[in-house]
Every structure is written in C-alpha cells, then in structure tokens.
Enzyme design. Structure first.
Site, short mmCIF file in Angstrom:
data_model
loop_
_atom_site.label_atom_id
_atom_site.label_comp_id
_atom_site.label_asym_id
_atom_site.label_seq_id
_atom_site.Cartn_x
_atom_site.Cartn_y
_atom_site.Cartn_z
N GLU A 76 -3.58 -1.19 -10.20
CA GLU A 76 -3.30 -2.62 -10.00
C GLU A 76 -4.55 -3.32 -9.52
O GLU A 76 -5.26 -2.81 -8.66
CB GLU A 76 -2.21 -2.85 -8.93
CG GLU A 76 -0.81 -2.44 -9.29
CD GLU A 76 0.15 -2.79 -8.16
OE1 GLU A 76 -0.14 -3.72 -7.37
OE2 GLU A 76 1.19 -2.12 -8.06
N GLU A 121 2.89 2.66 -4.04
CA GLU A 121 2.24 2.28 -2.78
C GLU A 121 2.99 2.84 -1.57
O GLU A 121 3.43 2.11 -0.67
CB GLU A 121 2.12 0.76 -2.68
CG GLU A 121 1.22 0.15 -3.74
CD GLU A 121 1.01 -1.34 -3.56
OE1 GLU A 121 -0.01 -1.87 -4.03
OE2 GLU A 121 1.88 -2.00 -2.94
#
Length: 693
Positions: free
Chosen positions: A320, A161
């Site tokens: 995710e 991320e």
C-alpha cells in the site's frame, strides 16, 4: 538470526509469470456488480496486473455464522483472472463481522483503563482470545479449501496491518497469556524478579499468577520500565503467533502459494519487531505513506532502506501507498505534480518489485472516503488516473527491460535499528522524554545524504559484519552479546559510531554501572575510550537557562550532552563543548565527539545530539565517501551482472548529472544536458539506465 522461510515471489499471470506487480487493494463489495467490468477495463488501461482482494470481506463471505458464500468472490476472481490480473487473496480476518461481536462480546480488547474497545473499526479483537481464533481459523480453512486449486490466486495475504488497533490489549485473556509468556521466558519466578528489578517499590511477586499487565495505575504513576518492555515484546509475539496460526491453517491445505502480510514501516511508525516477522513470510511487503513536508523523499528512502534489509536484499512488495492525500493525519497534504510517479519509482530504485496502492477505486462512503485512490472521485478523466496510467506504462517498460528480480547493491555504511530500543525510548522514566531511536536513525540517514553518502538501515539482530562502518543512534538497549559483536567488528577493522544515548541499559532496562555507556559490563566504554558520569539535559522549559551548547567544530547541541570525565590516553578529541553556554553548564572544554583506536578499527563517540548539518559535517571530517548531495544514486543488479542505475533529485532545483553511462530506460522529468551523456534532473524526477556488463 532465527530460521527463515524460503524466499518465494508470487507469480503474475504473464506467459512466464514475471514482471513488476502493479495494482492495489480492490474492494468491489463496496460497489454494484456492474462496476467490476468497468474496473477491469480501467485496470487494462492502467497496466494493472495484480490486486489484493477480500481484505475486509469477512461479513460478505460469512454473512451469518456458518453460512459461507463464495459465488460472488468466484465471479470476481474469474473475471480478473481471465483478464490477466492475478489475485493476492486475503484471509479476510482483519475485521470481524458485527454478528460475531454481538454473539461474543468477550473477544473485544480492553485498553489500559479497563474500557472495552468497541467494534466498528478495524481489528477490534483480542489476539489471545481462543473464541476469536476459532472463528478466524475456520474462515481461513474454508478459503483455503475453496481456492487451493484456483490458478488466478497466486498469493495469500494474511490479515492486514497486524497491530493497527490491537497492539496493546489489557484484557483478562491477555493477562493470562502474559503470565504464560513470562513463565516460558524466565522459567523461575526469581529470574523474573531479578530482571524486572522488583525490589524497587515493593513489586516482588511470589508466583507467576501474581504477574500483572502494566495497566493504568492512576495519576502520574510510572510503569516499571522492565515490565513495560516485556509487555511490548509479548504484544508483538502474540500477534505474530496469531499470524502464524492463520498462515499455517491455510498452508496445511494450500501449501504451494506464497504467504505475506503487510508491515507498517515508515519513520513515523514501526510498531512491531519486523526483524522477527520477516522470518515468517515468504516475501516481505510493506505499507508506506509519505511524510508531509520537505522530508518526503528522504523519509521514503530511509524506510525503504530498512525494508531492503528485512528482505535480506531480495525484492520486496509495496502493498500500500497513496496516489495523493490520505485522510487520517493531522495534516493531509496532497502530492504535487510528478510525486505520484517519483515516489513509486523511488520504491523500485530501493528494491521493490511490486507497486500497489490503497485502493483501486476511491470509496464514496465510510471512514476512508477521502483517502486518495487509483481511480479518484473525479473518475477516469482526472489527473490522478492519468498519472496512474503513466506509472503503469513505466513499470511495464521496466519489466520489459528485465529489472524484475534485480537486487539492490548495498552501501558501505549501516545504520543499525532495533525495535526494542524504539520501544524503550517511549518510556517515561528516562532522563528525557524527547528521545526517539527510529527518528534518530532517520536523522542520521538524512544527514549522511546531505553529505552525499547513502547508507543502509539494518536490524541490529541481523548480520552487518560486511559493512565498513556501523552507526548506533540512540540504541538505548544493548545485550551483552551485541556489545561483544560491536567490539569484535571494530577489532576486525571496522569503524563504529556510537550515539549519545546508546548502550545505557541492557535487555532488562537495567543500567550498566561504572559510568556511561555501561553496556556489555563496561566493554563499550573500553572500546570507545571514554567514561561519562552525568547527562546534561537541555530544554526551553527552563526559563533563563541556555537551551543550546556550541561545539568547537561548529555544531550545536540542543537536547543532551554527556559529561565525559575520563578519556583514554590514545583517544583523540574531534570536538569539544565551547563558549559561555558550555561554561555555564560546566562543560567548557569537555570532549563531545571523540575517536579511539580499537584493534584494527576505530570507535567514534558522539556524546551529544546533532542536527543533520552536524551529522553531515562529521561525515566529512571522518572521510566518508561522498558525492553530490542533491542526487541519490542506487544500483540494482541482476544475477547476470546487468546493472540498473537509478538517480533521484532530492531537491526542488534542477541538478545536472554528467557522463551517465548506459541506455536510458526511464527519464521522467529529465532533460538532456549540453554534452553527450549529460542529464538535467528537475524536481520530482527520476532517471533509470541499464548497463550490460
């Protein structure tokens, strides 16, 4: 579009390497060594076939500077691989060990106030720090050397991320890098002065050494919007450069395994210019967390529509999502019965060939202890784990049916998205602070679903010439070349729908002159056949004033109305402002929505904000192909023509599907109707059928 890396999908440890990937982030370093065998037993029970490993394990891989310990990781990867579970191995650089921060506090970022961002969370490092980069790339090379021939490691997961905590860095390293970036972009300092409009407020700079970051300037001071926009671009590029440096350090040693990094695309976040990032990965992956409330499914589908475009129609990876509630939102709602399965299979319906969660086992301590996981605090005997097992069985069934690799069929309408326009809507120098390009994309997407019409979401920078209709909602920024592409699309026979705040500024935040919209040196105005002189901005803050204006087609505008003062003779008014409120604002009878022929196509101007009902109403008036608004239908098709039809119920009430062809593969929360081929979809349901043609 820029050059793109070849699409390469990570193999599973199946006999042919194929199948839908299923698993999640695995963090065994949070647990005792004997937990690994128990985890693998439960993974088998749930049909888990892949895990992302070592994402936050730098301090265990290198517990002290220069001491690298791989024995523990070797043992875990070996056990997973022997159990048939592939490993997506991380570069482990997302969070540095505390010893590095203690030795080199100069790698810590700074906020716009000059405060040091302290360690203890994720990504507490400067993307432009040469010291941090040296440590990170050393770790990457050590990992690559050690695992380059490991057959159980089938993909590399770079960072994690990117931009989550260091998207905006105001350190001196960032300042120096920004000056270099500006010089590379503009070449000549006077070109920068012209682009930034530095004649305003005495901001002229004589040399690139005088260029500053848009740090805090005190009080309610407003940042130069062109400078801020370039800073946004710079921050994106610095993190992308860092990702590429990590990737290339590993690729020099281990070139034969695919690389990815997890994007963060949901309609509440899209912080990077992922249209650029997608060129630099071998397969596109995303972290998506559902939006609480009634928009849950629609928001997921809208985000996934962008993901499918970023992957150029190739399958993509859910790296995710959550089995139930998270712990980082103001409101952390859990998933209701059926939503765990429905959400995961909705991603599949939108083109995903990998379904993964954060994380495998729910943490018992730390900042994310109350973030749901595949194995919750309650353990194996729990609703969530039983739901995970049920999902694993369903994904195995779809793999056996041959779904993996099938590509999503495109819609005939594209809603265009631009990260730069999203950044621009955050400026505090606009006529309204309530604009949101990405949220407007979502509202158009949902409004079209309400009309029974599914659209794609496509980056402005990509090729959308094959669609019948393109929509530009709050696309504030248009380069001249993009305005020309849009006009060419209409000229060739396409339909263009231009929103009320589209094409107001160019890439340098410079307002186009001659009336709104001014993009393309007036080309957009010519295409639309309209000219507006002022924006009428509404809001409840103005006591005693009207805060909404009605339209003749029944729609209501509550934020922004363009005062159209000129209309081409061959333009048609679809709706105008009407009523006492319109008259009060001197808009009664002024065109609000217009249609103008342009070449072989049509240009629609939507001169005011609309809610979902208004968007659905307009879609019907324009003759969009519509269906049952309660049902979302997508098709994934294999190279040999086999089609997988996916049907989702958007609402809470049962919906009946008549005359469904094909063999049912998944019928989750679905019942048979009263006649053959009819299905009744309950709430949170999904039906997937297979048609061989």
């Amino acid at each position: 579009m820029a050059a793109r890396r070849s699409f390469t999908w990570p193999a599973l440890l199946t006999s042919d390497g194929r199948g839908i990937a299923f698993g999640g982030d695995y963090n065994p370093d949070q647990w005792s060594d004997d937990m690994v065998d128990e985890d693998i037993r439960l993974m088998h029970k749930a049909h888990v076939n892949t895990v992302a490993l070592a994402i936050f394990s730098w301090d265990k891989i290198e517990p002290r500077e220069g001491e690298f310990t791989f024995d523990w990781l070797d043992q875990i990867i070996g056990k997973l691989g022997e159990a048939g579970i592939a490993v997506d191995l991380a570069s482990a650089t997302a969070s540095a060990p505390m010893w590095l921060y203690a030795k080199h506090p100069e790698v810590l970022p700074q906020d716009k106030y000059g405060h040091t961002v302290n360690p203890g969370s994720r990504q507490s490092w400067q993307p432009t720090s040469p010291v941090f980069k040296e440590y990170a790339l050393t770790l990457c090379r050590k990992l690559a050397e050690h695992y380059k021939n490991n057959p159980y490691v089938t993909a590399w997961h770079m960072g994690n991320e990117y931009g989550w905590n260091n998207r905006y860095d105001y350190s001196d390293n960032a300042l120096n890098a920004f000056r270099v970036w500006c010089e590379a972009k503009y070449g000549d300092i006077e070109a920068l002065n012209a682009a930034w409009g530095t004649a305003f407020w005495s901001q002229h700079v004589n040399d690139f050494s005088e260029v500053l970051l848009p740090r805090h300037m005190g009080g309610d001071a407003m940042v130069n919007p062109a400078q801020q926009l370039d800073y946004e671009r710079f921050g994106n590029d610095m993190l992308l450069d860092f990702y590429k440096a990590e990737r290339d350090a590993i690729a020099e040693i281990c070139p034969d395994k695919p690389f990815t990094t997890n994007f963060m695309v949901s309609t509440d976040q899209c912080c990077m210019d992922y249209a650029k990032w997608a060129n630099e990965v071998d397969f596109v992956s995303n972290d998506h967390y559902f939006h609480e409330g009634e928009s849950h499914l629609d928001e997921l589908l809208c985000s996934d529509a962008l993901m499918d475009s970023l992957s150029l129609g190739k399958p993509w990876y859910v790296m995710e999502h959550s089995t139930s509630a998270v712990q980082w939102k103001p409101l952390n709602t859990r998933k209701r019965h059926g939503e765990l399965m429905r959400d995961a299979l909705a991603h599949v319906a939108m083109g995903a060939d990998a379904i993964n969660f954060f994380q495998w086992r729910q943490s018992s301590s730390g900042a994310e202890a109350f973030h749901s996981a595949m194995v919750p605090h309650a353990g194996e005997d729990s609703k969530i784990f039983r739901g995970v097992c049920e999902l694993g069985e369903a994904l195995h069934t779809l793999s056996e049916a041959g779904l993996q690799g099938a590509e999503l069929e495109h819609a005939d309408t594209a809603i265009l998205f631009s990260a730069e326009s999203e950044w621009a809507t955050r400026s505090q120098t606009l006529p309204s602070m309530q604009l949101g390009h990405w949220h407007d994309v979502r509202d158009w997407y949902r409004g079209l679903l309400d009309a029974g019409h599914r659209a794609d979401v496509v980056p402005l920078a990509y090729d959308w010439s094959g669609y019948r209709t393109i929509i530009l909602p709050t696309m504030l920024i248009l380069f001249d070349q993009d305005a020309q592409r849009i006009a060419d699309f209409a000229q060739a026979g396409g339909t263009v729908i231009v929103g009320y705040a589209t094409g107001i500024i160019d890439e340098n935040f410079r307002v186009g002159l001659g009336g709104y919209p001014g993009a393309g040196q007036g080309l957009l105005r010519d295409m639309l056949g309209v000219r507006s002189e002022e924006f009428n901005i509404l809001g409840r803050e103005a006591e005693g004033e009207s805060h909404e204006i009605r339209l003749t087609n029944g729609n209501v505008s509550r934020l922004w109305q363009n005062d159209v003062t000129s209309l081409a003779s061959d333009a048609t008014v679809i709706a105008a402002y009407v009523g006492a409120e319109a008259a009060d604002w001197e808009l009664d009878g002024v065109p609000a929505i217009t249609s103008h022929p342009y070449g072989a196509g049509t240009a629609i101007y939507v001169g005011c904000d609309m809610d979902r009902q208004g968007i659905a109403l307009l879609a019907g008036a324009l003759g969009f192909k519509t269906g049952d608004p309660r049902i979302v239908h997508t098709v994934r098709r294999t190279a040999d023509g086999t089609g997988f039809d996916c049907y989702l119920n958007r609402g809470k009430q049962p919906a009946t599907l008549p005359n469904i062809d094909g063999e049912p593969i998944i019928a989750y929360r679905c019942g048979s109707g009263s006649v053959s081929g009819e299905y009744v979809l309950q709430s949170n349901s999904i039906l997937i059928t297979k048609r061989v043609e």
